[in-house]
Design a protein around this motif. Structure first.
Motif, PDB file in Angstrom:
ATOM      1  N   ILE A   1      28.333 -37.007   3.463  1.00  0.00           N
ATOM      2  CA  ILE A   1      27.491 -38.206   3.567  1.00  0.00           C
ATOM      3  C   ILE A   1      28.138 -39.379   2.826  1.00  0.00           C
ATOM      4  O   ILE A   1      27.916 -40.544   3.179  1.00  0.00           O
ATOM      5  N   SER A   2      28.978 -39.091   1.816  1.00  0.00           N
ATOM      6  CA  SER A   2      29.700 -40.166   1.140  1.00  0.00           C
ATOM      7  C   SER A   2      30.585 -40.927   2.112  1.00  0.00           C
ATOM      8  O   SER A   2      30.774 -42.143   1.980  1.00  0.00           O
ATOM      9  N   LEU A   3      31.140 -40.226   3.108  1.00  0.00           N
ATOM     10  CA  LEU A   3      31.963 -40.882   4.118  1.00  0.00           C
ATOM     11  C   LEU A   3      31.112 -41.809   4.981  1.00  0.00           C
ATOM     12  O   LEU A   3      31.535 -42.917   5.323  1.00  0.00           O
ATOM     13  N   TYR A   4      29.894 -41.388   5.336  1.00  0.00           N
ATOM     14  CA  TYR A   4      29.004 -42.248   6.117  1.00  0.00           C
ATOM     15  C   TYR A   4      28.719 -43.547   5.371  1.00  0.00           C
ATOM     16  O   TYR A   4      28.747 -44.636   5.945  1.00  0.00           O
ATOM     17  N   ALA A   5      28.416 -43.415   4.072  1.00  0.00           N
ATOM     18  CA  ALA A   5      28.111 -44.601   3.270  1.00  0.00           C
ATOM     19  C   ALA A   5      29.322 -45.517   3.174  1.00  0.00           C
ATOM     20  O   ALA A   5      29.205 -46.744   3.269  1.00  0.00           O
ATOM     21  N   THR A   6      30.503 -44.920   2.991  1.00  0.00           N
ATOM     22  CA  THR A   6      31.719 -45.721   2.879  1.00  0.00           C
ATOM     23  C   THR A   6      32.043 -46.434   4.183  1.00  0.00           C
ATOM     24  O   THR A   6      32.368 -47.629   4.200  1.00  0.00           O
ATOM     25  N   LEU A   7      31.948 -45.724   5.308  1.00  0.00           N
ATOM     26  CA  LEU A   7      32.290 -46.328   6.600  1.00  0.00           C
ATOM     27  C   LEU A   7      31.329 -47.448   6.987  1.00  0.00           C
ATOM     28  O   LEU A   7      31.727 -48.403   7.660  1.00  0.00           O
ATOM     29  N   SER A   8      30.076 -47.358   6.563  1.00  0.00           N
ATOM     30  CA  SER A   8      29.130 -48.436   6.856  1.00  0.00           C
ATOM     31  C   SER A   8      29.611 -49.752   6.261  1.00  0.00           C
ATOM     32  O   SER A   8      29.508 -50.808   6.893  1.00  0.00           O
ATOM     33  N   VAL A   9      30.141 -49.688   5.041  1.00  0.00           N
ATOM     34  CA  VAL A   9      30.663 -50.890   4.382  1.00  0.00           C
ATOM     35  C   VAL A   9      31.999 -51.303   4.990  1.00  0.00           C
ATOM     36  O   VAL A   9      32.218 -52.464   5.347  1.00  0.00           O
TER      37      VAL A   9
ATOM     38  N   GLY B   1      26.053 -63.012  -0.778  1.00  0.00           N
ATOM     39  CA  GLY B   1      26.429 -62.154  -1.894  1.00  0.00           C
ATOM     40  C   GLY B   1      25.233 -61.388  -2.449  1.00  0.00           C
ATOM     41  O   GLY B   1      25.314 -60.185  -2.714  1.00  0.00           O
ATOM     42  N   LEU B   2      24.105 -62.082  -2.613  1.00  0.00           N
ATOM     43  CA  LEU B   2      22.885 -61.394  -3.043  1.00  0.00           C
ATOM     44  C   LEU B   2      22.497 -60.299  -2.057  1.00  0.00           C
ATOM     45  O   LEU B   2      22.135 -59.181  -2.449  1.00  0.00           O
ATOM     46  N   ALA B   3      22.569 -60.637  -0.757  1.00  0.00           N
ATOM     47  CA  ALA B   3      22.218 -59.654   0.277  1.00  0.00           C
ATOM     48  C   ALA B   3      23.177 -58.467   0.241  1.00  0.00           C
ATOM     49  O   ALA B   3      22.753 -57.305   0.345  1.00  0.00           O
ATOM     50  N   SER B   4      24.465 -58.737   0.080  1.00  0.00           N
ATOM     51  CA  SER B   4      25.459 -57.658   0.040  1.00  0.00           C
ATOM     52  C   SER B   4      25.247 -56.769  -1.185  1.00  0.00           C
ATOM     53  O   SER B   4      25.351 -55.537  -1.100  1.00  0.00           O
ATOM     54  N   GLY B   5      24.964 -57.392  -2.334  1.00  0.00           N
ATOM     55  CA  GLY B   5      24.712 -56.609  -3.535  1.00  0.00           C
ATOM     56  C   GLY B   5      23.504 -55.709  -3.385  1.00  0.00           C
ATOM     57  O   GLY B   5      23.508 -54.552  -3.827  1.00  0.00           O
ATOM     58  N   GLY B   6      22.450 -56.218  -2.749  1.00  0.00           N
ATOM     59  CA  GLY B   6      21.274 -55.398  -2.493  1.00  0.00           C
ATOM     60  C   GLY B   6      21.585 -54.239  -1.568  1.00  0.00           C
ATOM     61  O   GLY B   6      21.156 -53.097  -1.789  1.00  0.00           O
ATOM     62  N   CYS B   7      22.364 -54.522  -0.515  1.00  0.00           N
ATOM     63  CA  CYS B   7      22.684 -53.481   0.459  1.00  0.00           C
ATOM     64  C   CYS B   7      23.650 -52.445  -0.098  1.00  0.00           C
ATOM     65  O   CYS B   7      23.517 -51.258   0.184  1.00  0.00           O
ATOM     66  N   VAL B   8      24.624 -52.899  -0.887  1.00  0.00           N
ATOM     67  CA  VAL B   8      25.610 -51.948  -1.371  1.00  0.00           C
ATOM     68  C   VAL B   8      25.038 -51.066  -2.479  1.00  0.00           C
ATOM     69  O   VAL B   8      25.505 -49.936  -2.675  1.00  0.00           O
ATOM     70  N   SER B   9      24.022 -51.543  -3.193  1.00  0.00           N
ATOM     71  CA  SER B   9      23.400 -50.706  -4.224  1.00  0.00           C
ATOM     72  C   SER B   9      22.262 -49.873  -3.635  1.00  0.00           C
ATOM     73  O   SER B   9      22.333 -48.645  -3.599  1.00  0.00           O
ATOM     74  N   ALA B  10      21.231 -50.539  -3.129  1.00  0.00           N
ATOM     75  CA  ALA B  10      20.078 -49.813  -2.592  1.00  0.00           C
ATOM     76  C   ALA B  10      20.375 -49.177  -1.244  1.00  0.00           C
ATOM     77  O   ALA B  10      19.927 -48.065  -0.956  1.00  0.00           O
ATOM     78  N   GLY B  11      21.144 -49.875  -0.396  1.00  0.00           N
ATOM     79  CA  GLY B  11      21.416 -49.363   0.941  1.00  0.00           C
ATOM     80  C   GLY B  11      22.290 -48.126   0.931  1.00  0.00           C
ATOM     81  O   GLY B  11      21.963 -47.114   1.563  1.00  0.00           O
ATOM     82  N   THR B  12      23.415 -48.176   0.225  1.00  0.00           N
ATOM     83  CA  THR B  12      24.284 -46.997   0.204  1.00  0.00           C
ATOM     84  C   THR B  12      23.630 -45.848  -0.567  1.00  0.00           C
ATOM     85  O   THR B  12      23.809 -44.684  -0.209  1.00  0.00           O
ATOM     86  N   ALA B  13      22.855 -46.163  -1.615  1.00  0.00           N
ATOM     87  CA  ALA B  13      22.128 -45.101  -2.319  1.00  0.00           C
ATOM     88  C   ALA B  13      21.115 -44.438  -1.389  1.00  0.00           C
ATOM     89  O   ALA B  13      20.948 -43.213  -1.401  1.00  0.00           O
ATOM     90  N   ALA B  14      20.422 -45.243  -0.557  1.00  0.00           N
ATOM     91  CA  ALA B  14      19.458 -44.683   0.389  1.00  0.00           C
ATOM     92  C   ALA B  14      20.159 -43.821   1.436  1.00  0.00           C
ATOM     93  O   ALA B  14      19.634 -42.774   1.849  1.00  0.00           O
ATOM     94  N   ILE B  15      21.360 -44.240   1.879  1.00  0.00           N
ATOM     95  CA  ILE B  15      22.127 -43.422   2.817  1.00  0.00           C
ATOM     96  C   ILE B  15      22.500 -42.085   2.178  1.00  0.00           C
ATOM     97  O   ILE B  15      22.358 -41.019   2.791  1.00  0.00           O
TER      98      ILE B  15
END
Length: 415
Positions: free
Chosen positions: A152-160, A126-140
């Motif tokens: 690019i919003s579609l790229y971020a959404t499809l990654s999740v 959960g900690l890892a997912s929270g980090g990725c969904v906040s920092a990771g999708t923002a970086a994408i």
């Protein structure tokens, strides 16, 4: 770009802005997408394994809801700080530790002897997912902005979304046809996560040094000038996301106890169907206006909720599968709509924080709904628990309908 160990003298404001833009342009887009995908695959790989653990460890179906909530607690805790840290120091500070935690969680899942260890593993992922969904999708999103990539919003959404779907499908297939059914998938995921950790350690830009006046900690907030539209983005996403959480938490127990099908591959396929449908729905949504995609998400979410209850009453696996597909499209379209609004109405310097607040709304709602269903299921049975779950989702759908009806949902580019 300053280094974390020996920062040079502060450059002029224009030079600092140019340096920051160059660093964001250098963000490794596809490695970031892969990292987000694999972390979420790891987070959702336990879905078809829960019945195996339940049989081996002897816990009640409602306990799965408690285990799931440890994941949400980890996500929520990470979302409270990771978006802000990413804004201040860059995604490197958040994403590399997130991948380390994901590796540790995968290994704990692989060798868990009891429920307590499963809860710890769920908290870590959960900690890892929270980090990725906040920092990771923002970086994408930032990498896409700098490269001028459309949608690019579609790229971020499809990654999740693809991570959500591929994790349980792979785990269900391996649990059904490979040796070590509760272990092999997590060992493989741990290796893949370790490889991505090495790639991002080499390719992510070095840490930034924030200004001395910047506060490291602050509660999640939304910019006042765009607060109504961003709040609407959150409620559009939250209800359908909570509904999709049903299929990655208590759905295996529902399939076994209410629909009389306890196969791991069926449970994994149901979760995959949610997010495979969601992936297709997200691609379709890019052709719609934001207003239309918001209404589509809510209509499908309401339909899915009705189909879940109808499938339980009629003991119909096809209706449950149809509910899963509708939930997946609703979740993906709702998430894409919300992420698009966040991307269009948030300044770059606070994108990580606002993105974290957006997902905080979704995970908070999902955690409340799943935990309430777990307690109600233990006390009154799974069908009663699903009614409680449905009532919470319905409240969020009504809030979203009100928000869409009263807010002008037009992104900056008029889409």
């Amino acid at each position: 770009m300053p280094s974390s160990s020996q920062p040079p003298a502060t450059p002029p404001a224009g030079a600092a802005s140019s340096s920051a833009a160059s660093a964001e342009h250098a963000l490794p887009l596809f490695a970031l997408m892969a990292a987000v995908l694999v972390v979420f695959a790891t987070a959702n790989a336990p879905v078809p394994i829960y019945p195996i653990w339940q049989h081996a460890m002897g816990f009640a179906p409602g306990t799965i809801g408690v285990i799931f909530v440890f994941y949400n607690l980890g996500v929520l805790l990470a979302l409270l700080c990771c978006g802000r840290l990413s804004d201040l120091y860059g995604p490197r500070l958040v994403l590399l530790p997130a991948l380390v935690l994901a590796v540790a969680a995968a290994l704990l899942f692989a060798f868990a002897p009891n429920v307590a260890v499963l809860c710890v593993a769920r908290f870590l992922i959960g900690l890892a997912s929270g980090g990725c969904v906040s920092a990771g999708t923002a970086a994408i999103l930032l990498a896409g902005r700098r490269r001028g990539i459309g949608h690019i919003s579609l790229y971020a959404t499809l990654s999740v979304v693809l991570g959500f779907g591929l994790g349980p499908l792979t785990a269900g297939a391996l649990a059904s046809f490979a040796p070590a059914p509760s272990r092999l998938v997590f060992v493989l995921l741990a290796g893949l996560l370790a490889a991505l950790l090495l790639v991002l350690a080499r390719t992510l830009p070095p840490l930034r040094r924030p200004s001395q006046s910047a506060r490291i900690w602050q509660m999640p907030r939304l910019p006042a000038e765009n607060r109504p539209i961003l709040l609407t983005a959150i409620v559009i996403f939250a209800g359908p996301f909570a509904l999709s959480a049903l299929f990655i938490s208590l759905a295996p127990s529902m399939l076994a106890d209410l629909l009389h099908n306890g196969s791991p591959i069926v449970a994994g396929a149901a979760a995959f169907l949610v997010f495979a449908s969601g992936g297709l729905g997200g691609i379709f949504a890019r052709k719609l206006t934001v207003w239309r995609s918001a209404w589509l998400s809510l209509a499908l979410a309401l339909s899915s909720l009705a189909l879940v209850l109808l499938s339980e009453v009629s003991v119909s696996l096809p209706l449950f599968a149809l509910a899963a597909a509708a939930a997946g499209i609703a979740q993906s379209v709702g998430q894409y709509t919300g992420v698009q609004l966040v991307n269009r109405h948030t300044p770059e310097e606070i994108l990580g924080s606002v993105n974290a607040t957006f997902f905080l709304g979704g995970y908070g709602t999902a955690g409340l709904a799943v935990l309430s269903m777990g307690f109600a299921s233990n006390a009154f049975g799974l069908f009663a628990g699903s009614l409680v779950f449905g009532a919470i989702c319905l409240v969020m759908f009504i809030a979203a309908i009100f928000g869409v009806a009263t807010t002008r949902l037009v992104p900056a580019d008029g889409a």
